[in-house]
Design an enzyme around this catalytic site. Structure first.
Site, PDB file in Angstrom:
ATOM      1  CB  VAL A  79      -1.000  -0.222   1.281  1.00 50.98           C
ATOM      2  CG1 VAL A  79      -1.625   1.389   1.470  1.00 50.98           C
ATOM      3  CG2 VAL A  79      -1.799  -1.315   1.057  1.00 50.98           C
ATOM      4  CB  CYS A  80       1.021   3.784  -1.878  1.00 50.69           C
ATOM      5  SG  CYS A  80       1.974   6.161  -2.185  1.00 50.69           S
ATOM      6  CB  ILE A  81       3.419   5.332   2.889  1.00 50.36           C
ATOM      7  CG1 ILE A  81       3.810   6.299   4.424  1.00 50.36           C
ATOM      8  CG2 ILE A  81       5.181   6.075   1.687  1.00 50.36           C
ATOM      9  CD1 ILE A  81       4.920   5.735   5.300  1.00 50.36           C
ATOM     10  CB  ALA A  84      -1.981   4.018   3.038  1.00 52.87           C
TER      11      ALA A  84
END
Lengths: 132, 102
Positions: A79-81, A84
């Protein structure tokens, strides 16, 4: 010939159909013996990575389906930080760092950066995008 | 270096389908998925454009998405081939790259 595939999911589970398509595609690719190098969740796609969803029992539960497929096939779900954090998807460390009272990252997912997408683009034989 | 183009929006909703057709090279393949399968319906205002593309490119439709929208196989334009998710995977691996027209 078995290939290494990268999957990019840019859409949440209830926006349209992209996450469903990505899931069915990933499953079919595994059944054909291909390797899924990574599934990268970007933009609203990060909403696939929360364990707090409780859809009706007769509805598909896509977040759970991804987690289960990850456990079965040892998938790397990233998941892209930045995406997210904007959408309130936090793992234990991030929740603590931002003083939140809970974390919600689903089992089998991990939070990391865009470099993981770049790497998938370089290492995988094919990168397939699903979005809206 | 053939490319697989995936289209997931109806040509009556967005211009991405028409844009994809404008970018097809001979030998490329086109796969309609999700709402893109609406474009596969024969006798529609868009069908002529797709049939023209099918002369130089291979055209595919994702069967489960077609069925989900109540479009029968007999109502699909001539020259389009139905595939399942396994067929989708084969198209991806059989082409050098996949371009998703979102």
């Amino acid at each position: 010939m078995e290939l290494k595939l990268g999957i990019l999911v840019n859409e949440g589970p209830y926006t349209h159909q992209a996450s469903d398509t990505a899931y069915h595609f990933t499953k079919a690719a595994l059944e054909k013996g291909h390797e899924i190098f990574r599934v990268f969740f970007y933009h609203d796609g990060v909403n696939n990575g929360t364990r707090f969803t409780v859809p009706p029992q007769d509805d598909r539960n896509l977040q759970k389906a991804w987690s289960e497929l990850a456990a079965k096939a040892k998938l790397d779900l990233v998941v892209c930080i930045a995406a997210a954090q904007r959408r309130g998807i936090l793992d234990t460390g991030e929740a603590k760092r931002h003083g939140k009272d809970s974390d919600n990252l689903a089992p089998g997912f991990r939070i990391s950066g865009l470099g993981q997408l770049v790497e998938a683009g370089i290492v995988a034989d094919r990168l397939v995008t699903f979005g809206d | 270096m053939p490319t697989l183009h995936t289209i997931n929006k109806s040509p009556f909703e967005r211009s991405s389908f028409a844009s994809a057709l404008n970018h097809l090279l001979p030998g490329d393949a086109l796969l309609m998925i999700e709402d893109g399968v609406v474009g596969a319906r024969k006798s529609s205002a868009f069908a002529g454009r797709l049939e023209a593309a099918a002369k130089t490119c291979r055209v595919y439709v994702l069967g489960p998405d077609l069925a989900a929208r109540g479009i029968a196989e007999k109502d699909v334009v001539a020259g389009a081939t139905l595939v399942d998710y396994g067929g989708f995977v084969d198209l991806v691996t059989g082409h050098d790259r996949t371009q998703a027209w979102l």
